[in-house]
Design an enzyme around this catalytic site. Structure first.
Site, PDB file in Angstrom:
ATOM      1  N   CYS A 113       0.821  -1.227   0.000  1.00  0.00           N
ATOM      2  CA  CYS A 113       0.000   0.000   0.000  1.00  0.00           C
ATOM      3  C   CYS A 113       0.853   1.274   0.000  1.00  0.00           C
ATOM      4  O   CYS A 113       0.345   2.354  -0.320  1.00  0.00           O
ATOM      5  CB  CYS A 113      -0.960   0.006   1.181  1.00  0.00           C
ATOM      6  SG  CYS A 113      -2.135  -1.347   1.139  1.00  0.00           S
ATOM      7  N   HIS A 252      -3.143   7.235   2.908  1.00  0.00           N
ATOM      8  CA  HIS A 252      -3.597   5.965   2.325  1.00  0.00           C
ATOM      9  C   HIS A 252      -5.014   5.649   2.802  1.00  0.00           C
ATOM     10  O   HIS A 252      -5.305   5.682   3.998  1.00  0.00           O
ATOM     11  CB  HIS A 252      -2.624   4.854   2.746  1.00  0.00           C
ATOM     12  CG  HIS A 252      -3.101   3.495   2.381  1.00  0.00           C
ATOM     13  ND1 HIS A 252      -3.568   3.186   1.117  1.00  0.00           N
ATOM     14  CD2 HIS A 252      -3.213   2.352   3.113  1.00  0.00           C
ATOM     15  CE1 HIS A 252      -3.926   1.914   1.093  1.00  0.00           C
ATOM     16  NE2 HIS A 252      -3.729   1.393   2.289  1.00  0.00           N
ATOM     17  N   ASN A 282      -9.943  -0.012   0.073  1.00  0.00           N
ATOM     18  CA  ASN A 282      -8.478   0.067   0.077  1.00  0.00           C
ATOM     19  C   ASN A 282      -7.972  -0.472  -1.269  1.00  0.00           C
ATOM     20  O   ASN A 282      -8.033  -1.675  -1.514  1.00  0.00           O
ATOM     21  CB  ASN A 282      -7.936  -0.764   1.246  1.00  0.00           C
ATOM     22  CG  ASN A 282      -6.418  -0.754   1.330  1.00  0.00           C
ATOM     23  OD1 ASN A 282      -5.737  -0.367   0.390  1.00  0.00           O
ATOM     24  ND2 ASN A 282      -5.891  -1.199   2.455  1.00  0.00           N
TER      25      ASN A 282
HETATM   26  O1  UT7 Z   1      -3.443  -0.974   3.830  1.00  0.00           O
HETATM   27  C1  UT7 Z   1      -2.962  -1.364   5.069  1.00  0.00           C
HETATM   28  C2  UT7 Z   1      -3.588  -2.644   5.361  1.00  0.00           C
HETATM   29  N1  UT7 Z   1      -4.735  -2.776   6.117  1.00  0.00           N
HETATM   30  C3  UT7 Z   1      -5.217  -1.940   7.081  1.00  0.00           C
HETATM   31  O2  UT7 Z   1      -4.824  -0.849   7.291  1.00  0.00           O
HETATM   32  C4  UT7 Z   1      -6.328  -2.501   7.911  1.00  0.00           C
HETATM   33  C5  UT7 Z   1      -6.116  -2.195   9.377  1.00  0.00           C
HETATM   34  N2  UT7 Z   1      -7.130  -2.815  10.239  1.00  0.00           N
HETATM   35  C6  UT7 Z   1      -8.419  -2.454  10.201  1.00  0.00           C
HETATM   36  O3  UT7 Z   1      -8.828  -1.608   9.413  1.00  0.00           O
HETATM   37  C7  UT7 Z   1      -9.337  -3.090  11.188  1.00  0.00           C
HETATM   38  O4  UT7 Z   1      -8.608  -3.829  12.141  1.00  0.00           O
HETATM   39  C8  UT7 Z   1     -10.389  -4.032  10.535  1.00  0.00           C
HETATM   40  C9  UT7 Z   1     -11.387  -3.215   9.745  1.00  0.00           C
HETATM   41  C10 UT7 Z   1      -9.711  -5.031   9.618  1.00  0.00           C
HETATM   42  C11 UT7 Z   1     -11.160  -4.810  11.591  1.00  0.00           C
HETATM   43  O5  UT7 Z   1     -11.747  -3.897  12.521  1.00  0.00           O
HETATM   44  P1  UT7 Z   1     -11.585  -4.125  14.084  1.00  0.00           P
HETATM   45  O6  UT7 Z   1     -12.353  -3.071  14.735  1.00  0.00           O
HETATM   46  O7  UT7 Z   1     -10.111  -4.200  14.366  1.00  0.00           O
HETATM   47  O8  UT7 Z   1     -12.299  -5.502  14.279  1.00  0.00           O
HETATM   48  P2  UT7 Z   1     -11.697  -6.906  14.771  1.00  0.00           P
HETATM   49  O9  UT7 Z   1     -10.783  -7.491  13.736  1.00  0.00           O
HETATM   50  O10 UT7 Z   1     -11.170  -6.756  16.146  1.00  0.00           O
HETATM   51  O11 UT7 Z   1     -12.993  -7.743  14.838  1.00  0.00           O
HETATM   52  C12 UT7 Z   1     -14.028  -7.431  15.764  1.00  0.00           C
HETATM   53  C13 UT7 Z   1     -15.116  -8.499  15.606  1.00  0.00           C
HETATM   54  C14 UT7 Z   1     -14.593  -9.918  15.646  1.00  0.00           C
HETATM   55  O12 UT7 Z   1     -15.551 -10.713  16.306  1.00  0.00           O
HETATM   56  P3  UT7 Z   1     -15.315 -11.109  17.854  1.00  0.00           P
HETATM   57  O13 UT7 Z   1     -14.005 -11.835  17.879  1.00  0.00           O
HETATM   58  O14 UT7 Z   1     -15.285  -9.800  18.594  1.00  0.00           O
HETATM   59  O15 UT7 Z   1     -16.513 -11.961  18.158  1.00  0.00           O
HETATM   60  C15 UT7 Z   1     -14.536 -10.325  14.196  1.00  0.00           C
HETATM   61  O16 UT7 Z   1     -14.703 -11.723  14.002  1.00  0.00           O
HETATM   62  O17 UT7 Z   1     -15.749  -8.347  14.324  1.00  0.00           O
HETATM   63  C16 UT7 Z   1     -15.724  -9.598  13.631  1.00  0.00           C
HETATM   64  N3  UT7 Z   1     -15.618  -9.326  12.211  1.00  0.00           N
HETATM   65  C17 UT7 Z   1     -16.696  -9.088  11.455  1.00  0.00           C
HETATM   66  N4  UT7 Z   1     -18.008  -9.059  11.736  1.00  0.00           N
HETATM   67  C18 UT7 Z   1     -18.841  -8.770  10.729  1.00  0.00           C
HETATM   68  C19 UT7 Z   1     -14.482  -9.216  11.458  1.00  0.00           C
HETATM   69  N5  UT7 Z   1     -14.835  -8.925  10.195  1.00  0.00           N
HETATM   70  C20 UT7 Z   1     -16.183  -8.835  10.169  1.00  0.00           C
HETATM   71  C21 UT7 Z   1     -17.114  -8.549   9.159  1.00  0.00           C
HETATM   72  N6  UT7 Z   1     -18.436  -8.520   9.487  1.00  0.00           N
HETATM   73  N7  UT7 Z   1     -16.766  -8.271   7.895  1.00  0.00           N
END
Ligand code: UT7
Length: 331
Positions: A113, A252, A282
């Site tokens: 990225c 980004h 993204n």
């Molecule tokens: O370009 C650089 C690369 N990438 C990034 O910059 C991404 C950086 N990270 C992020 O943007 C965020 O961490 C995410 C958007 C990927 C995830 O958001 P988060 O607030 O960190 O959520 P999480 O991964 O902690 O997940 C929270 C909950 C989990 O459930 P439990 O364990 O709390 O029961 C996940 O399983 O949300 C669940 N979850 C979803 N639920 C519904 C993860 N993805 C989804 C989804 N829909 N698509």
């Protein structure tokens, strides 16, 4: 600052026509529009049709950038991508050839990225050193092709797209002149974002599986905010600018919450932070030029505006630069 600089002479973008909105994703994955919008700000993304490749996107964006640059000559093509058409050869020569530029220098650069900022720095270096007269810098990715279609933690986040600029040699005092860069990496955290298979590590063992991208979201989120803010501060300092002098932050487009947090860290209010992640997701190496072009089309980037650009990606890699927005029409 005086002296020779690489100047942006044109900018063009292209998105594959197929739009996938959150409602469509919610029908095939265990997710919801509400979750995706509240956690990422993303409402839709563009994805390639079967058979469409990164080169196809890069050619479209490259042609538009050349049109925007209106006759500015190009003798080098740098393609920032993590999704080349083939492991070998690189994709840039094909892109150059299809743009009618057969014979020019052409190479790929993989900074994930942060790839576009790295490619800008490489292109600017070639121009300022006198190695190249004009450089077409393209950021293009079809990241949807790396994703496990059943993985709700990655599919909603990424979209496909391409953006390109033409660099020419000019003066550091001109509008569009690229300022100093800050570039960095931390390979110790490479495992946070990775496609484990497909490279020499896996091929030399013959172990199967692992062809999909995987990401550990939470630490990547923290790293993205910290690295982009720190790198942006370094670039600002090298340019001799202060934060209140920045008209627009083009960071980004990974996640609307990351954009807000980087703005907060830098004390740049949300109305000065460019945002199109809602509509494209993204787009990896295409993210920065797509955000710049969309902001210019919307009148949010005007000639003379002081722009601070920063990016972060797998590797880990990050990079930042500054420029005063040129007087040109994005195509
Ligand atoms: O370009 C650089 C690369 N990438 C990034 O910059 C991404 C950086 N990270 C992020 O943007 C965020 O961490 C995410 C958007 C990927 C995830 O958001 P988060 O607030 O960190 O959520 P999480 O991964 O902690 O997940 C929270 C909950 C989990 O459930 P439990 O364990 O709390 O029961 C996940 O399983 O949300 C669940 N979850 C979803 N639920 C519904 C993860 N993805 C989804 C989804 N829909 N698509």
């Amino acid at each position: 600052m005086t002296g020779t600089a690489a100047v942006i002479a044109g900018i063009g973008t292209w998105l594959p026509p197929r739009v996938v909105d959150n409602a469509e994703l919610s029908r095939r994955l265990d997710t919801s529009d509400e979750w995706i919008r509240s956690r990422t700000g993303i409402r839709q993304r563009h994805v390639v049709e079967p058979g469409m490749s990164t080169a196809d996107l890069a050619v479209e964006a490259g042609a538009r950038a050349l049109k925007s640059a209106d006759g500015c000559g190009v003798d080098t093509v740098v393609l920032a991508t993590t999704t080349p058409d083939h492991p070998c050869p690189s994709t840039a020569p094909e892109v150059a050839n299809r743009l009618g530029l057969a014979g020019v220098a052409a190479f790929d650069l993989n900074g994930v990225c942060a790839g576009f900022i790295y490619a800008l720095a490489a292109g600017a270096g070639l121009v300022v050193a006198g190695v190249a007269e004009g450089v077409l810098v393209i950021g293009a990715d079809t990241f949807s092709t790396l994703l496990d279609p059943t993985d709700r933690s990655t599919v909603p986040i990424f979209g496909d797209g391409a953006g390109a600029v033409v660099l020419r040699r000019g003066l550091a005092t001109e509008l569009g002149a690229l300022g100093p860069f800050d570039l960095g990496s931390h390979g110790g955290l490479a495992g946070l974002l990775m496609v484990p298979a497909g490279g020499s590590r896996q091929r030399s063992t013959g172990e199967p599986a692992g062809y999909y991208f995987r990401m550990v979201g939470k630490p990547v989120f923290r790293q993205a905010v910290e690295r982009m803010a720190a790198s942006a501060r370094v670039a600002l300092g090298r340019a001799g600018w202060t934060v209140p002098e920045v008209d627009r932050l083009v960071a980004h487009q990974a996640n609307a919450r990351i954009l807000r947090a980087v703005g907060d860290e830098l004390d740049i209010p949300p109305d000065r932070v460019v945002r199109n992640v809602d509509l494209v997701g993204n787009t990896v190496a295409a993210s920065i030029p797509l955000a710049m072009a969309d902001a210019a089309r919307d009148g949010l980037l005007r000639p003379g505006d002081r722009v601070l650009a920063c990016s972060f990606g797998g590797g880990l890699t990050w990079g930042s630069t500054t420029l005063r927005w040129p007087d040109l029409e994005p195509v």
